[in-house]
Design a protein around this motif. Structure first.
Motif, PDB file in Angstrom:
ATOM      1  N   TYR A  10     -54.072  14.955  80.349  1.00  0.00           N
ATOM      2  CA  TYR A  10     -55.041  16.034  80.558  1.00  0.00           C
ATOM      3  C   TYR A  10     -55.572  16.009  81.984  1.00  0.00           C
ATOM      4  O   TYR A  10     -55.640  17.044  82.656  1.00  0.00           O
ATOM      5  N   LEU A  11     -55.960  14.829  82.462  1.00  0.00           N
ATOM      6  CA  LEU A  11     -56.507  14.717  83.813  1.00  0.00           C
ATOM      7  C   LEU A  11     -55.458  15.095  84.859  1.00  0.00           C
ATOM      8  O   LEU A  11     -55.775  15.782  85.841  1.00  0.00           O
ATOM      9  N   GLY A  13     -53.118  17.181  84.454  1.00  0.00           N
ATOM     10  CA  GLY A  13     -52.946  18.620  84.385  1.00  0.00           C
ATOM     11  C   GLY A  13     -54.032  19.405  85.099  1.00  0.00           C
ATOM     12  O   GLY A  13     -53.843  20.577  85.428  1.00  0.00           O
ATOM     13  N   LEU A  14     -55.173  18.771  85.335  1.00  0.00           N
ATOM     14  CA  LEU A  14     -56.256  19.433  86.059  1.00  0.00           C
ATOM     15  C   LEU A  14     -56.019  19.479  87.564  1.00  0.00           C
ATOM     16  O   LEU A  14     -56.652  20.263  88.267  1.00  0.00           O
ATOM     17  N   GLU A  40     -55.216  11.978  91.206  1.00  0.00           N
ATOM     18  CA  GLU A  40     -56.620  11.876  90.810  1.00  0.00           C
ATOM     19  C   GLU A  40     -57.401  10.967  91.756  1.00  0.00           C
ATOM     20  O   GLU A  40     -58.557  11.236  92.089  1.00  0.00           O
TER      21      GLU A  40
END
Length: 217
Positions: A10-11, A13-14, A40
């Motif tokens: 999820y992270l 994908g951000l 990230e």
């Protein structure tokens, strides 16, 4: 793996798609097995630098310049990222990529042992990023804290060693000695009376510390 797989995905994908130069740098690192910050972690470095209003940053471990690029973009025109690297090939590659990215004028790339270079610094620093040899972290941190201004920020990469600092079980990348040393480093960092520090499960673990101001309790 530091986080559960769905959270990691999820992270990831951000994160926005990288520009052409950054994408090429990531491909280069993957192809040649060169360790670089994950997206990230790169984003976190940029956020920290901007939040601190950093204009002068020092980095240990340029590699091919991925983290340097994030920091150089964050300090803005007139800012300066002093970065140390001991591998001539990686040093040259970093200069080429940062030139193409249009930020080389914000960098001071030094092909030099970091400890020796840090001892030569005289100007106050707004931020530092440590990503060199893990055994050298204690020495590098001490040299940097002496130069960081009150409110200055230091970030340290790989402090969770793919989770082995928590499990205590060596893997193919990190030995029992690595684990013991990093556990000791993390403990000293968060207990240092000069700093407010924490460890974040970003990438391979990033420790973040701020130099206390005179009235900090």
């Amino acid at each position: 793996m530091i986080l559960a797989a769905p959270v990691e995905q999820y992270l990831a994908g951000l994160m926005p798609e990288p520009d052409a130069v950054l994408a090429e740098m990531r491909h280069h690192a993957e192809r040649d097995g060169i360790p670089i910050v994950v997206p990230e972690a790169g984003a976190l470095l940029g956020v920290l630098a901007r939040a601190a209003g950093a204009r002068t940053v020092v980095e240990v471990g340029t590699a091919i310049g991925v983290s340097t690029l994030h920091l150089a973009r964050a300090v803005g025109p007139g800012g300066r990222v002093i970065s140390f690297e001991i591998d001539p090939e990686r040093h040259g590659a970093a200069r080429g990529y940062l030139t193409r990215a249009g930020v080389v004028d914000r960098t001071d790339l030094r092909l030099q042992d970091a400890a020796a270079g840090l001892r030569e610094l005289t100007e106050p620093l707004d931020m530092a990023f440590l990503d060199g040899l893990k055994a050298d972290y204690p020495e590098h941190l001490e040299l940097i804290v002496q130069r960081l201004r009150p409110g200055g920020v230091v970030a340290v990469d790989n402090v969770l060693l793919t989770g082995t600092v928590a499990t205590g079980e060596a893997d193919g990348d990190w030995s029992d000695d690595h684990i013991e040393r990093m556990r000791a480093f993390n403990g000293r960092l968060v207990a240092d009376p000069r700093l407010d520090a924490t460890v974040l499960p970003v990438g391979d673990g990033i420790a973040v510390a701020v130099v206390r101001t005179g009235d900090a309790g």
